[in-house]
Write a protein that holds these residues in place. Structure first.
Motif, mmCIF file in Angstrom:
data_model
loop_
_atom_site.group_PDB
_atom_site.id
_atom_site.type_symbol
_atom_site.label_atom_id
_atom_site.label_comp_id
_atom_site.label_asym_id
_atom_site.label_seq_id
_atom_site.Cartn_x
_atom_site.Cartn_y
_atom_site.Cartn_z
ATOM 1 N N LEU A 4 39.135 32.176 34.492
ATOM 2 C CA LEU A 4 39.477 32.339 35.907
ATOM 3 C C LEU A 4 38.523 32.160 36.684
ATOM 4 O O LEU A 4 37.337 32.230 36.639
ATOM 5 N N ALA A 5 38.719 31.442 37.661
ATOM 6 C CA ALA A 5 37.757 30.932 38.753
ATOM 7 C C ALA A 5 37.740 31.846 40.100
ATOM 8 O O ALA A 5 38.674 32.690 39.993
ATOM 9 N N ARG A 6 36.855 31.823 41.063
ATOM 10 C CA ARG A 6 37.094 32.790 41.953
ATOM 11 C C ARG A 6 38.189 32.757 42.826
ATOM 12 O O ARG A 6 38.862 33.389 43.456
ATOM 13 N N GLU A 7 38.564 31.392 42.938
ATOM 14 C CA GLU A 7 39.821 31.244 43.770
ATOM 15 C C GLU A 7 41.156 31.622 43.175
ATOM 16 O O GLU A 7 42.283 31.667 43.637
ATOM 17 N N ASP A 8 40.968 32.157 41.958
ATOM 18 C CA ASP A 8 42.098 32.772 41.304
ATOM 19 C C ASP A 8 42.491 34.255 41.374
ATOM 20 O O ASP A 8 43.230 34.970 40.859
ATOM 21 N N LEU A 9 40.897 34.967 42.232
ATOM 22 C CA LEU A 9 41.152 36.137 42.121
ATOM 23 C C LEU A 9 41.260 36.726 43.402
ATOM 24 O O LEU A 9 40.953 36.135 44.658
ATOM 25 N N VAL A 10 41.766 37.885 43.586
ATOM 26 C CA VAL A 10 41.852 38.875 44.657
ATOM 27 C C VAL A 10 41.184 40.393 44.390
ATOM 28 O O VAL A 10 41.385 40.799 43.283
ATOM 29 N N LEU A 24 32.967 49.625 49.593
ATOM 30 C CA LEU A 24 32.248 48.992 48.598
ATOM 31 C C LEU A 24 32.997 47.812 48.087
ATOM 32 O O LEU A 24 32.498 46.896 47.859
ATOM 33 N N ALA A 25 34.441 48.163 48.000
ATOM 34 C CA ALA A 25 35.225 47.109 47.857
ATOM 35 C C ALA A 25 35.155 45.665 48.819
ATOM 36 O O ALA A 25 35.048 44.370 48.327
ATOM 37 N N GLY A 26 35.285 46.213 49.881
ATOM 38 C CA GLY A 26 35.247 45.093 51.045
ATOM 39 C C GLY A 26 34.042 44.309 51.010
ATOM 40 O O GLY A 26 33.769 43.102 50.981
ATOM 41 N N ALA A 29 33.991 41.963 47.919
ATOM 42 C CA ALA A 29 34.806 40.796 48.021
ATOM 43 C C ALA A 29 34.099 39.809 48.788
ATOM 44 O O ALA A 29 34.066 38.517 48.430
ATOM 45 N N GLY A 30 33.162 40.248 49.934
ATOM 46 C CA GLY A 30 32.325 39.278 50.576
ATOM 47 C C GLY A 30 31.479 38.605 49.989
ATOM 48 O O GLY A 30 31.280 37.517 49.897
ATOM 49 N N ARG A 31 30.821 39.273 49.142
ATOM 50 C CA ARG A 31 29.746 38.938 48.134
ATOM 51 C C ARG A 31 30.116 37.871 46.845
ATOM 52 O O ARG A 31 29.419 36.908 46.656
ATOM 53 N N LEU A 32 31.453 38.106 46.462
ATOM 54 C CA LEU A 32 31.989 37.170 45.547
ATOM 55 C C LEU A 32 32.589 35.951 46.144
ATOM 56 O O LEU A 32 32.942 35.123 45.574
ATOM 57 N N GLY A 33 32.837 36.223 47.530
ATOM 58 C CA GLY A 33 34.021 35.215 48.107
ATOM 59 C C GLY A 33 35.039 34.956 47.842
ATOM 60 O O GLY A 33 35.882 33.927 47.822
ATOM 61 N N ILE A 34 35.631 36.230 47.774
ATOM 62 C CA ILE A 34 37.251 36.353 47.133
ATOM 63 C C ILE A 34 37.954 37.003 48.431
ATOM 64 O O ILE A 34 37.203 38.121 48.911
ATOM 65 N N PRO A 35 39.274 37.121 48.301
ATOM 66 C CA PRO A 35 39.958 37.740 49.394
ATOM 67 C C PRO A 35 40.078 39.359 49.039
ATOM 68 O O PRO A 35 40.059 39.754 48.014
ATOM 69 N N PHE A 36 40.228 40.209 50.070
ATOM 70 C CA PHE A 36 40.056 41.587 49.850
ATOM 71 C C PHE A 36 41.496 41.954 50.476
ATOM 72 O O PHE A 36 41.552 41.819 51.719
ATOM 73 N N HIS A 37 42.365 42.791 49.735
ATOM 74 C CA HIS A 37 43.443 43.277 50.077
ATOM 75 C C HIS A 37 43.563 44.779 49.641
ATOM 76 O O HIS A 37 43.866 45.027 48.386
#
Length: 101
Positions: A4-10, A24-26, A29-37
Motif C-alpha cells: 500500500l502506498a500513501r495515496e492508498d490510505l486514509v 494525535l490522529a490529525g 495524518a498531516g505528518r504522513l501526508g494522508i487524508p484524515f477523516h
C-alpha cells in the motif's frame, strides 16, 4: 495483498475517540501526508470508499491498526520479539505486508 502506498490510505479514529486521540490522529495524518477523516458513526469501509482509498489506518488510544478489505491487521508490543524472530527466519507477517514494509 500487495504493498500500500500513501495515496492508498486514509487515517481515521474509533467511533468515540478521546480528544487526545483526535488531536494525535490529525497530527499523524498531516505528518504522513494522508487524508484524515474522523470516524463518527461511519463504517471504516464507507470512509475508505468515500476517500477513494484502499485501506484505513485506525488510530486508537493504545494502538494503530490497518484495515484492508475488511480485515484488521494490528500490532501488540508483546508480540514484537515473536514477530521479529519469524521475519528473521523468513516467515511472512501480514501486518508488515499490509503496511508495505
Amino acid at each position: 495483498m500487495g504493498k500500500l502506498a500513501r495515496e492508498d490510505l486514509v487515517l481515521t479514529t474509533p467511533v468515540f475517540p478521546a480528544t487526545e486521540v483526535m488531536d494525535l490522529a490529525g497530527e499523524m495524518a498531516g505528518r504522513l501526508g494522508i487524508p484524515f477523516h474522523p470516524r463518527r458513526k461511519d463504517t471504516i469501509n464507507r470512509i475508505v470508499r468515500r476517500c477513494g482509498a484502499k485501506a484505513a489506518l485506525v488510530a486508537g488510544s493504545n494502538a494503530i491498526c490497518v484495515v484492508h478489505e475488511s480485515r484488521e491487521y494490528s500490532f501488540h508490543p508483546n508480540m514484537a520479539l515473536h514477530r521479529a524472530h519469524a521475519l528473521k527466519i523468513g516467515k511472512e507477517d501480514r501486518l508488515v505486508q499490509a503496511a508495505g514494509l
